[in-house]
Design a protein around this motif. Structure first.
Motif: not given
Ligand code: G1P
Length: 279
Positions: A127-132, A170-172, A189-191, A204-206, A251-253
């Motif tokens: 979990v990337l916490a900044d994606d709520l 984002y990663g796409v 692909v990353e960004k 997104i961050g899950r 939803k994702r913020f």
């Molecule tokens: C990271 C990942 C990216 C993903 C994103 C989601 O990027 O590298 O692939 O799409 O999180 O939030 P960051 O936002 O840390 O730069």
């Protein structure tokens, strides 16, 4: 089955300076709860009780948050303020928390690899916490993904459609539709710049990752921005058909920036705080 959830939380949070100068960005409050608490609650809802956090210098507030504060407990015992601690007490009762430190910031892939000693050889969520993420209509996003993991037994990434001009954040992915909102990933692909993006389906961050990801990260060369990218390591799993992308319900913020953070704050105030579901 899946018990562990990894929170990479060593980043500097530069988009929120100066607020994040001495305070971890994961501790920024959305109304009355820090960002990371929303993530841990989502994990617990999905049955993930072993919480592993990759921290860094200046992040001790995270450990203190997921611990008892005896002074505070003593102070509010028997008062009407006890209700404010119900939610966090539940997390402390039902989850375990373990920590490791990332000493150098070398990208999300590197952060996840740093968590390896806490995870071991089993599938786990990230979990990337900044994606709520919230879903008022039913299961939380991680719960939806754990269900899919049980069915497919391979890596699952959460995706959403984004403005084609924003693919460079984002990663796409590109993939073949294999079911409702489900793609078997062929390319990622990353960004990418909008003109190079394979689609507008953004990760997104899950994530739910199978443990072979660690060896793959070890073999991954620095990519975009000179960092070890999880997207590049995942691409190796995708080549074997082992990554599924899921357009989640809810939803994702993006709370890593002011706009998403304010939207999340308004949303949580309206749907959780005002309705008495915020503790
Ligand atoms: C990271 C990942 C990216 C993903 C994103 C989601 O990027 O590298 O692939 O799409 O999180 O939030 P960051 O936002 O840390 O730069």
């Amino acid at each position: 089955m899946i018990k562990k959830c990894l929170f990479p939380a060593a980043g500097y949070g530069t988009r929120f300076l100066p607020a994040t100068k001495a305070m971890p960005k994961e501790m920024l409050p959305v109304v009355n709860k820090p960002l990371i608490q929303y993530g841990v609650e989502e994990a617990l809802d999905a049955g993930l009780t072993e919480i592993s956090i990759v921290t860094g210098r200046g992040k001790r507030a995270l450990e203190d948050h997921f611990d008892i504060s005896y002074e505070l407990e003593n102070q509010i015992k028997g008062t009407d303020k006890e209700k404010y601690l119900v939610g966090i007490r539940k997390l402390l009762d039902e989850c375990s928390f373990s920590y490791t430190r990332q000493t150098e910031m070398k990208g999300l892939g590197h952060a996840i690899l740093t968590g390896r000693p806490l995870i071991g050889d089993e599938p786990f969520a990230v979990v990337l916490a900044d994606d709520l993420c919230v879903n008022l209509e039913g299961d939380g996003v991680l719960t939806q993904m754990v269900k899919l993991y049980k069915q497919y037994r391979c890596t699952i990434v959460a995706i959403q459609e984004v403005d084609p001009q924003e693919t460079n954040k984002y990663g796409v992915i590109a993939g073949d539709l294999i079911g409702d909102d489900l793609y078997r990933v062929r390319n990622m692909v990353e960004k990418p710049k909008p003109e190079d993006a394979p689609s507008n389906l953004a990760i997104i961050g899950r994530y739910i990752l199978t443990p072979d990801i660690f060896a793959l990260i070890e073999q991954t060369e620095p990519g975009k921005g000179g960092e070890i990218q999880i997207t590049d390591a995942l691409m190796k799993q995708a080549q074997d058909g082992c990554v599924i992308a899921y357009k989640f319900k809810g939803k994702r913020f993006d709370c890593g920036g002011a706009e998403g953070y304010i939207e999340a704050t308004n949303f949580c105030f309206e749907h959780f705080y005002k309705t008495g579901k915020a503790y």
